[in-house]
Write a protein that holds these residues in place. Structure first.
Motif, PDB file in Angstrom:
ATOM      1  N   PHE A 126     -10.333   5.412   1.778  1.00  0.00           N
ATOM      2  CA  PHE A 126      -9.389   6.191   0.973  1.00  0.00           C
ATOM      3  C   PHE A 126      -8.666   5.256   0.021  1.00  0.00           C
ATOM      4  O   PHE A 126      -7.922   4.364   0.437  1.00  0.00           O
ATOM      5  N   PHE A 127      -8.855   5.436  -1.278  1.00  0.00           N
ATOM      6  CA  PHE A 127      -8.496   4.407  -2.260  1.00  0.00           C
ATOM      7  C   PHE A 127      -7.011   4.061  -2.353  1.00  0.00           C
ATOM      8  O   PHE A 127      -6.681   2.890  -2.601  1.00  0.00           O
ATOM      9  N   PRO A 128      -6.048   4.991  -2.185  1.00  0.00           N
ATOM     10  CA  PRO A 128      -4.644   4.567  -2.361  1.00  0.00           C
ATOM     11  C   PRO A 128      -4.231   3.461  -1.401  1.00  0.00           C
ATOM     12  O   PRO A 128      -3.473   2.558  -1.775  1.00  0.00           O
ATOM     13  N   GLN A 129      -4.698   3.522  -0.150  1.00  0.00           N
ATOM     14  CA  GLN A 129      -4.245   2.543   0.840  1.00  0.00           C
ATOM     15  C   GLN A 129      -5.362   1.619   1.319  1.00  0.00           C
ATOM     16  O   GLN A 129      -5.217   0.935   2.324  1.00  0.00           O
ATOM     17  N   LEU A 130      -6.456   1.560   0.576  1.00  0.00           N
ATOM     18  CA  LEU A 130      -7.627   0.812   1.026  1.00  0.00           C
ATOM     19  C   LEU A 130      -7.357  -0.684   1.147  1.00  0.00           C
ATOM     20  O   LEU A 130      -7.719  -1.304   2.157  1.00  0.00           O
ATOM     21  N   VAL A 131      -6.724  -1.276   0.141  1.00  0.00           N
ATOM     22  CA  VAL A 131      -6.656  -2.738   0.094  1.00  0.00           C
ATOM     23  C   VAL A 131      -5.415  -3.334   0.762  1.00  0.00           C
ATOM     24  O   VAL A 131      -5.386  -4.528   1.054  1.00  0.00           O
ATOM     25  N   ALA A 132      -4.373  -2.551   0.985  1.00  0.00           N
ATOM     26  CA  ALA A 132      -3.164  -3.129   1.591  1.00  0.00           C
ATOM     27  C   ALA A 132      -2.368  -2.113   2.408  1.00  0.00           C
ATOM     28  O   ALA A 132      -1.157  -2.245   2.552  1.00  0.00           O
ATOM     29  N   GLY A 133      -3.039  -1.115   2.943  1.00  0.00           N
ATOM     30  CA  GLY A 133      -2.395  -0.204   3.857  1.00  0.00           C
ATOM     31  C   GLY A 133      -1.548   0.867   3.189  1.00  0.00           C
ATOM     32  O   GLY A 133      -1.582   0.989   1.962  1.00  0.00           O
ATOM     33  N   PRO A 134      -0.809   1.642   3.980  1.00  0.00           N
ATOM     34  CA  PRO A 134      -0.629   1.547   5.431  1.00  0.00           C
ATOM     35  C   PRO A 134      -1.937   1.693   6.215  1.00  0.00           C
ATOM     36  O   PRO A 134      -2.876   2.333   5.745  1.00  0.00           O
ATOM     37  N   ILE A 135      -1.980   1.062   7.389  1.00  0.00           N
ATOM     38  CA  ILE A 135      -3.148   1.171   8.266  1.00  0.00           C
ATOM     39  C   ILE A 135      -3.073   2.532   8.941  1.00  0.00           C
ATOM     40  O   ILE A 135      -2.264   2.740   9.848  1.00  0.00           O
ATOM     41  N   GLU A 136      -3.899   3.446   8.490  1.00  0.00           N
ATOM     42  CA  GLU A 136      -3.816   4.825   8.977  1.00  0.00           C
ATOM     43  C   GLU A 136      -4.584   5.029  10.286  1.00  0.00           C
ATOM     44  O   GLU A 136      -5.548   4.326  10.579  1.00  0.00           O
ATOM     45  N   ARG A 137      -4.137   6.013  11.055  1.00  0.00           N
ATOM     46  CA  ARG A 137      -4.837   6.426  12.268  1.00  0.00           C
ATOM     47  C   ARG A 137      -5.730   7.614  11.942  1.00  0.00           C
ATOM     48  O   ARG A 137      -5.363   8.489  11.147  1.00  0.00           O
ATOM     49  N   ALA A 138      -6.863   7.645  12.582  1.00  0.00           N
ATOM     50  CA  ALA A 138      -7.799   8.746  12.362  1.00  0.00           C
ATOM     51  C   ALA A 138      -7.176  10.083  12.748  1.00  0.00           C
ATOM     52  O   ALA A 138      -7.441  11.108  12.112  1.00  0.00           O
ATOM     53  N   SER A 139      -6.327  10.071  13.768  1.00  0.00           N
ATOM     54  CA  SER A 139      -5.707  11.317  14.223  1.00  0.00           C
ATOM     55  C   SER A 139      -4.821  11.937  13.150  1.00  0.00           C
ATOM     56  O   SER A 139      -4.630  13.154  13.133  1.00  0.00           O
ATOM     57  N   ASN A 140      -4.303  11.112  12.232  1.00  0.00           N
ATOM     58  CA  ASN A 140      -3.448  11.623  11.170  1.00  0.00           C
ATOM     59  C   ASN A 140      -4.232  11.913   9.890  1.00  0.00           C
ATOM     60  O   ASN A 140      -4.113  13.003   9.313  1.00  0.00           O
ATOM     61  N   TYR A 184       9.103  -8.358   0.444  1.00  0.00           N
ATOM     62  CA  TYR A 184       9.534  -6.987   0.752  1.00  0.00           C
ATOM     63  C   TYR A 184       9.282  -6.059  -0.434  1.00  0.00           C
ATOM     64  O   TYR A 184       8.685  -4.991  -0.294  1.00  0.00           O
ATOM     65  N   GLY A 185       9.755  -6.471  -1.618  1.00  0.00           N
ATOM     66  CA  GLY A 185       9.547  -5.639  -2.797  1.00  0.00           C
ATOM     67  C   GLY A 185       8.077  -5.471  -3.121  1.00  0.00           C
ATOM     68  O   GLY A 185       7.629  -4.389  -3.522  1.00  0.00           O
ATOM     69  N   ASP A 186       7.311  -6.527  -2.928  1.00  0.00           N
ATOM     70  CA  ASP A 186       5.882  -6.514  -3.223  1.00  0.00           C
ATOM     71  C   ASP A 186       5.123  -5.570  -2.297  1.00  0.00           C
ATOM     72  O   ASP A 186       4.383  -4.691  -2.751  1.00  0.00           O
ATOM     73  N   PHE A 187       5.330  -5.731  -0.999  1.00  0.00           N
ATOM     74  CA  PHE A 187       4.540  -4.979  -0.028  1.00  0.00           C
ATOM     75  C   PHE A 187       5.053  -3.560   0.165  1.00  0.00           C
ATOM     76  O   PHE A 187       4.273  -2.603   0.209  1.00  0.00           O
ATOM     77  N   SER A 188       6.370  -3.395   0.265  1.00  0.00           N
ATOM     78  CA  SER A 188       6.892  -2.029   0.414  1.00  0.00           C
ATOM     79  C   SER A 188       6.697  -1.255  -0.883  1.00  0.00           C
ATOM     80  O   SER A 188       6.495  -0.034  -0.866  1.00  0.00           O
ATOM     81  N   GLY A 189       6.730  -1.978  -2.020  1.00  0.00           N
ATOM     82  CA  GLY A 189       6.455  -1.329  -3.295  1.00  0.00           C
ATOM     83  C   GLY A 189       5.040  -0.798  -3.351  1.00  0.00           C
ATOM     84  O   GLY A 189       4.802   0.345  -3.775  1.00  0.00           O
ATOM     85  N   TYR A 190       4.077  -1.623  -2.903  1.00  0.00           N
ATOM     86  CA  TYR A 190       2.683  -1.159  -2.854  1.00  0.00           C
ATOM     87  C   TYR A 190       2.553   0.048  -1.933  1.00  0.00           C
ATOM     88  O   TYR A 190       1.891   1.039  -2.265  1.00  0.00           O
ATOM     89  N   SER A 191       3.179  -0.036  -0.754  1.00  0.00           N
ATOM     90  CA  SER A 191       3.091   1.065   0.215  1.00  0.00           C
ATOM     91  C   SER A 191       3.647   2.355  -0.366  1.00  0.00           C
ATOM     92  O   SER A 191       3.055   3.431  -0.203  1.00  0.00           O
ATOM     93  N   ASP A 192       4.777   2.255  -1.057  1.00  0.00           N
ATOM     94  CA  ASP A 192       5.372   3.445  -1.678  1.00  0.00           C
ATOM     95  C   ASP A 192       4.447   4.044  -2.736  1.00  0.00           C
ATOM     96  O   ASP A 192       4.292   5.270  -2.827  1.00  0.00           O
ATOM     97  N   ILE A 193       3.835   3.178  -3.544  1.00  0.00           N
ATOM     98  CA  ILE A 193       2.900   3.663  -4.564  1.00  0.00           C
ATOM     99  C   ILE A 193       1.699   4.335  -3.911  1.00  0.00           C
ATOM    100  O   ILE A 193       1.244   5.399  -4.355  1.00  0.00           O
ATOM    101  N   ALA A 194       1.180   3.724  -2.846  1.00  0.00           N
ATOM    102  CA  ALA A 194       0.016   4.285  -2.135  1.00  0.00           C
ATOM    103  C   ALA A 194       0.359   5.630  -1.503  1.00  0.00           C
ATOM    104  O   ALA A 194      -0.387   6.606  -1.640  1.00  0.00           O
ATOM    105  N   ILE A 195       1.498   5.696  -0.816  1.00  0.00           N
ATOM    106  CA  ILE A 195       1.916   6.939  -0.160  1.00  0.00           C
ATOM    107  C   ILE A 195       2.202   8.019  -1.199  1.00  0.00           C
ATOM    108  O   ILE A 195       1.831   9.185  -1.031  1.00  0.00           O
ATOM    109  N   GLY A 196       2.851   7.624  -2.307  1.00  0.00           N
ATOM    110  CA  GLY A 196       3.156   8.581  -3.367  1.00  0.00           C
ATOM    111  C   GLY A 196       1.908   9.111  -4.042  1.00  0.00           C
ATOM    112  O   GLY A 196       1.793  10.313  -4.312  1.00  0.00           O
ATOM    113  N   THR A 197       0.929   8.236  -4.310  1.00  0.00           N
ATOM    114  CA  THR A 197      -0.334   8.658  -4.918  1.00  0.00           C
ATOM    115  C   THR A 197      -1.082   9.617  -4.001  1.00  0.00           C
ATOM    116  O   THR A 197      -1.612  10.641  -4.449  1.00  0.00           O
ATOM    117  N   ALA A 198      -1.120   9.275  -2.709  1.00  0.00           N
ATOM    118  CA  ALA A 198      -1.780  10.161  -1.749  1.00  0.00           C
ATOM    119  C   ALA A 198      -1.087  11.519  -1.693  1.00  0.00           C
ATOM    120  O   ALA A 198      -1.748  12.570  -1.597  1.00  0.00           O
TER     121      ALA A 198
END
Length: 407
Positions: free
Chosen positions: A95-109, A177-191
């Protein structure tokens, strides 16, 4: 029949673990262990020659390896049913939004979300855009500006005072923090724009009052992964004190190794493990933690937050340094008489970071930085959005590579 089936299930689990961890080991750790092995022989006066493997590390290999492992283990534990939809499974893995740097998703979700139709949801889409905007602010204004300062200080740390080096460690804390949480926010928002809900990965971690709370708020998808698939299988906290120490150290050493094939990452994990053990036992035998939790004092809260932030900041030095020697040299320079001198340069940006943390404090009970749905006046909302966009375009620094792309 049940015995045969059980053996077959364990065999398939073993094959999956061997393949996934084997690929991760070859690409990420093979050269590290070969070099460490030869250095041990050198210590005993037995030098041996070796040739390292010239491999290009696939982007995000640690993330999707752990994601596929969680699927296999959850199927083995019968927590989820194996999917017969091959397309959905590979969509879950890639899944492209979180493929390269997470979040590490669970299959159940995530996996069931590929197997149902999605309808455009205006509220979720707006929140997704807020997440993306907040993520871009964290990355471009916070992280990238910090990176320029951090790179200069760490590469020339012998030229600076202890106070400046301590500020440099603080800047790196905000950079990662800004780098990684920023990426996570972008990934979660895109998804979210696409109708998918990914798990929250950061929850204002620098407002944590102790290290245990910090790891509940920082890189949540990884910390919960280690909790469910390493810590609990080892026995968790329902064991003897000596076994508890062992379990915690194993988890944090493995966590350090997951971040990279370097002794600096192992040492970073070891620091967190030791401090966490001390925190747990102090709370267990002195009831100090329970007593502090009952105190309704903002001064005590800020004091605890400050102590936790200081601990995390010192540990970040090992995470950022190229070698153990460099990390200890950096710390030795910090804890010198010059620690009490006036830091050189960048005071304005340090003040800006303090202001940013104050904004996080205001938003601490919200789901993310720009979750301002509670503001009813639209002009105020749009003022905040436009101000954020303005700062991104006018104060965003030169683009820096995402730190976690190397993992």
């Amino acid at each position: 029949m049940k015995t045969t089936l059980g053996i077959k299930r364990k065999l398939l689990l073993g094959v999956s673990l061997f393949f996934n961890l084997g690929v991760l080991f070859v690409f990420k750790y093979f050269n590290f262990f070969i070099e460490t092995f030869t250095e041990v022989f050198l210590l005993f006066g037995r030098p041996i020659s070796y040739s390292s493997a010239q491999l290009i590390l696939p982007v995000g290999i640690s993330f999707y390896t752990f994601q596929t492992l969680s699927y296999t283990i959850d199927v083995y534990r019968k927590r989820i049913q194996p999917t017969e939809d091959v397309v959905s499974f590979f969509a879950f893995v890639s899944f492209f939004p979180q493929l390269v740097a997470g979040p590490i998703e669970r299959a159940s979700n995530l996996l069931p979300q590929f197997q149902k139709s999605r309808i455009f949801n205006y509220t979720k889409s707006v929140d997704g855009l807020r997440l993306i905007l907040g993520g871009l602010f964290k990355k471009m204004v916070i992280a990238d500006n910090c990176a320029l300062i951090v790179n200069n200080i760490f590469e020339n740390y012998t030229d600076y005072s202890g106070s400046t080096l301590f500020c440099g460690a603080i800047f790196f804390g905000f950079q990662i923090y800004g780098d990684f949480s920023g990426y996570s926010d972008i990934a979660i928002g895109t998804a979210r724009l696409l109708g998918f809900d990914l798990m929250k990965n950061f929850n204002f971690p620098y407002l944590s009052k102790n290290l245990t709370e910090f790891w509940r708020r920082w890189h949540i998808s990884l910390s919960t992964w280690f909790r469910d698939y390493v810590y609990i299988p080892l026995g968790g906290n329902r064991v003897s004190n000596s076994r508890l120490i062992f379990n915690v150290l194993v988890v944090f050493l493995v966590s350090g190794l997951w971040h990279g094939a370097n002794l600096t990452f192992l040492f970073w994990g070891l620091i967190h493990g030791i401090v966490l053990i001390v925190t747990v036992f102090v709370g267990k035998y002195t009831k100090l933690e329970a007593l502090l939790e009952t105190q309704k004092s903002i001064f005590i809260d800020f004091l605890r937050i400050g102590i936790t932030f200081f601990t995390v900041t010192i540990a970040w030095v090992f995470f950022r340094a190229e070698t153990i020697t460099e990390a200890f040299g950096y710390l030795d320079q910090i804890f010198s008489k010059s620690l009490f001198s006036m830091p050189q340069g960048n005071k304005k940006f340090l003040f800006f970071l303090i202001l940013y943390i104050f904004i996080e404090w205001i938003q601490r009970d919200r789901s993310h930085l720009l979750d301002i749905s509670y503001i009813k006046l639209k002009p105020i909302k749009y003022l905040i959005y436009y101000l954020t966009v303005f700062m991104i375009f006018n104060f965003g620094a030169e683009l820096q590579t995402f730190i976690y792309f190397q993992f």
